[in-house]
Enzyme design. Structure first.
Site, PDB file in Angstrom:
ATOM      1  N   SER A 153       0.849  -1.183   0.000  1.00 19.86           N
ATOM      2  CA  SER A 153       0.000   0.000   0.000  1.00 19.86           C
ATOM      3  C   SER A 153       0.891   1.242   0.000  1.00 19.86           C
ATOM      4  O   SER A 153       1.846   1.337   0.773  1.00 19.86           O
ATOM      5  CB  SER A 153      -0.891  -0.006   1.247  1.00 19.86           C
ATOM      6  OG  SER A 153      -1.691   1.153   1.299  1.00 19.86           O
ATOM      7  N   GLY A 154       0.630   2.185  -0.884  1.00 18.90           N
ATOM      8  CA  GLY A 154       1.453   3.389  -0.975  1.00 18.90           C
ATOM      9  C   GLY A 154       2.622   3.267  -1.931  1.00 18.90           C
ATOM     10  O   GLY A 154       3.419   4.206  -2.062  1.00 18.90           O
ATOM     11  N   SER A 155       2.728   2.135  -2.620  1.00 17.01           N
ATOM     12  CA  SER A 155       3.858   1.944  -3.539  1.00 17.01           C
ATOM     13  C   SER A 155       3.617   2.597  -4.905  1.00 17.01           C
ATOM     14  O   SER A 155       4.542   2.696  -5.718  1.00 17.01           O
ATOM     15  CB  SER A 155       4.147   0.447  -3.734  1.00 17.01           C
ATOM     16  OG  SER A 155       3.024  -0.218  -4.294  1.00 17.01           O
TER      17      SER A 155
ATOM     18  N   LYS B   1       0.743   1.784  -7.038  1.00 13.76           N
ATOM     19  CA  LYS B   1       0.075   0.876  -7.989  1.00 13.76           C
ATOM     20  C   LYS B   1      -1.028   1.587  -8.774  1.00 13.76           C
ATOM     21  O   LYS B   1      -1.069   1.527 -10.005  1.00 13.76           O
ATOM     22  CB  LYS B   1      -0.518  -0.330  -7.239  1.00 13.76           C
ATOM     23  CG  LYS B   1       0.503  -1.169  -6.483  1.00 13.76           C
ATOM     24  CD  LYS B   1      -0.142  -2.361  -5.805  1.00 13.76           C
ATOM     25  CE  LYS B   1      -1.182  -1.981  -4.765  1.00 13.76           C
ATOM     26  NZ  LYS B   1      -0.615  -1.212  -3.633  1.00 13.76           N
TER      27      LYS B   1
ATOM     28  N   SER C 251      -2.481  -7.655  -3.516  1.00 10.62           N
ATOM     29  CA  SER C 251      -2.252  -9.105  -3.695  1.00 10.62           C
ATOM     30  C   SER C 251      -0.975  -9.583  -3.009  1.00 10.62           C
ATOM     31  O   SER C 251       0.000  -9.906  -3.681  1.00 10.62           O
ATOM     32  CB  SER C 251      -2.231  -9.471  -5.182  1.00 10.62           C
ATOM     33  OG  SER C 251      -1.424  -8.605  -5.937  1.00 10.62           O
TER      34      SER C 251
END
Length: 288
Positions: A120-122, A124, A192
């Protein structure tokens, strides 16, 4: 020997059934049930008054419907195979004469799934939007399956427990497969975290059509960004089982593309989108 088992009246017509070679008049016939021997290769049903028996469902017990024609022929090689898949029973796969290749010719591209995974926060969703825009500007049709968006509808009945996360990914994988079969470039932007779930989605598609993109951004950077404030809540104990804090993220072992970030060196979303597009061009997905 083909045995007439039963008749279900539905519409008024003049037709004939049979038991072996013996014609049997059947008034007001719409549907009849037949028992077909497993070795039966073909059956010809002749009748008066231009009645036809056309196949609706066929196995050893077959159902046929009466329509207009002088006769009907159906062959054992055309009989649909009744299947069981999981908890779904008595189902048949119906194949259209218009297939994936035809749809790809219309769209002038090849259907595939670009599976963007990462913490989360990467970035995507940001990459997914930039990629979709870049493809659109090239006249290519793409659709984003965003993890949060899907939970607004299709997957709103699922929690974030391990078993529900697996089902969440399974459903997204099946939907992505349908998009790819339609000839669309499907961009799945989903955390995922579990490798086996991603691999299960990969197995749904033909070789090469599942393109895994790993947003390899360190936890420290993702937590510093914290665009939705979820890391803060997880650190405060208000969210349990949060990936990267108290639930693991299993990075891909053999992804097609890895977009790393080290320190403050971060490519822009548009630059990362161009990397993915270059891959698609190299593999021939942007032409039919």
């Amino acid at each position: 020997m083909v045995v007439l088992k039963s008749v279900r009246p539905a519409i008024s017509c003049s037709s004939f059934g049979f038991d072996g070679d013996q014609l049997v008049p059947l008034h007001k016939v719409s549907f009849v049930n037949l028992t077909l021997p497993a070795s039966l290769l073909s059956v010809r049903l002749s009748s008066r008054n231009n009645a036809k028996l056309s196949l609706v469902q066929a196995t050893k017990e077959s159902s046929t419907a009466s329509t207009n024609d002088s006769a009907a022929v159906f062959s054992g090689e055309n009989l649909h195979q009744i299947a069981t898949n999981g908890k779904a029973t008595n189902i048949v796969w119906y194949k259209s004469s218009v297939g994936k290749v035809h749809r790809q010719e219309v769209l002038q591209q090849k259907g595939c799934v670009i599976w963007i995974t990462g913490l989360s926060g990467s970035g995507k969703s940001t990459l997914a939007c930039a990629l979709c825009q870049a493809l659109y500007s090239r006249g290519k049709l793409a659709y984003i399956l965003d993890g949060d968006n899907v939970r607004h509808g299709l997957n709103r009945d699922l929690s974030f427990k391990a078993e529900d996360r697996a089902e969440n990914i399974r459903r997204i994988g099946e939907v992505a497969k349908l998009f790819a079969d339609a000839g669309i470039i499907c961009i799945a932007s989903v955390l995922s975290p579990y490798r086996k779930d991603r691999d299960a989605c990969r197995s749904l598609l033909p070789e090469g059509d599942f393109i895994e993109v790993f947003m390899n951004v360190p936890l420290q950077i993702c937590e510093a960004r914290d665009p939705k404030g979820l890391y803060k809540l997880a650190r405060a104990g208000k969210i349990n089982g949060f990936t990267g804090i108290d639930d693991p993220y299993e990075p891909p072992l053999n992804c097609e593309l890895e977009l790393p970030q080290k320190g403050n060196n971060c490519a822009s979303p548009c630059e990362m989108a161009e990397i993915v597009i270059s891959y698609l061009e190299e593999k021939g997905y942007l032409q039919a």
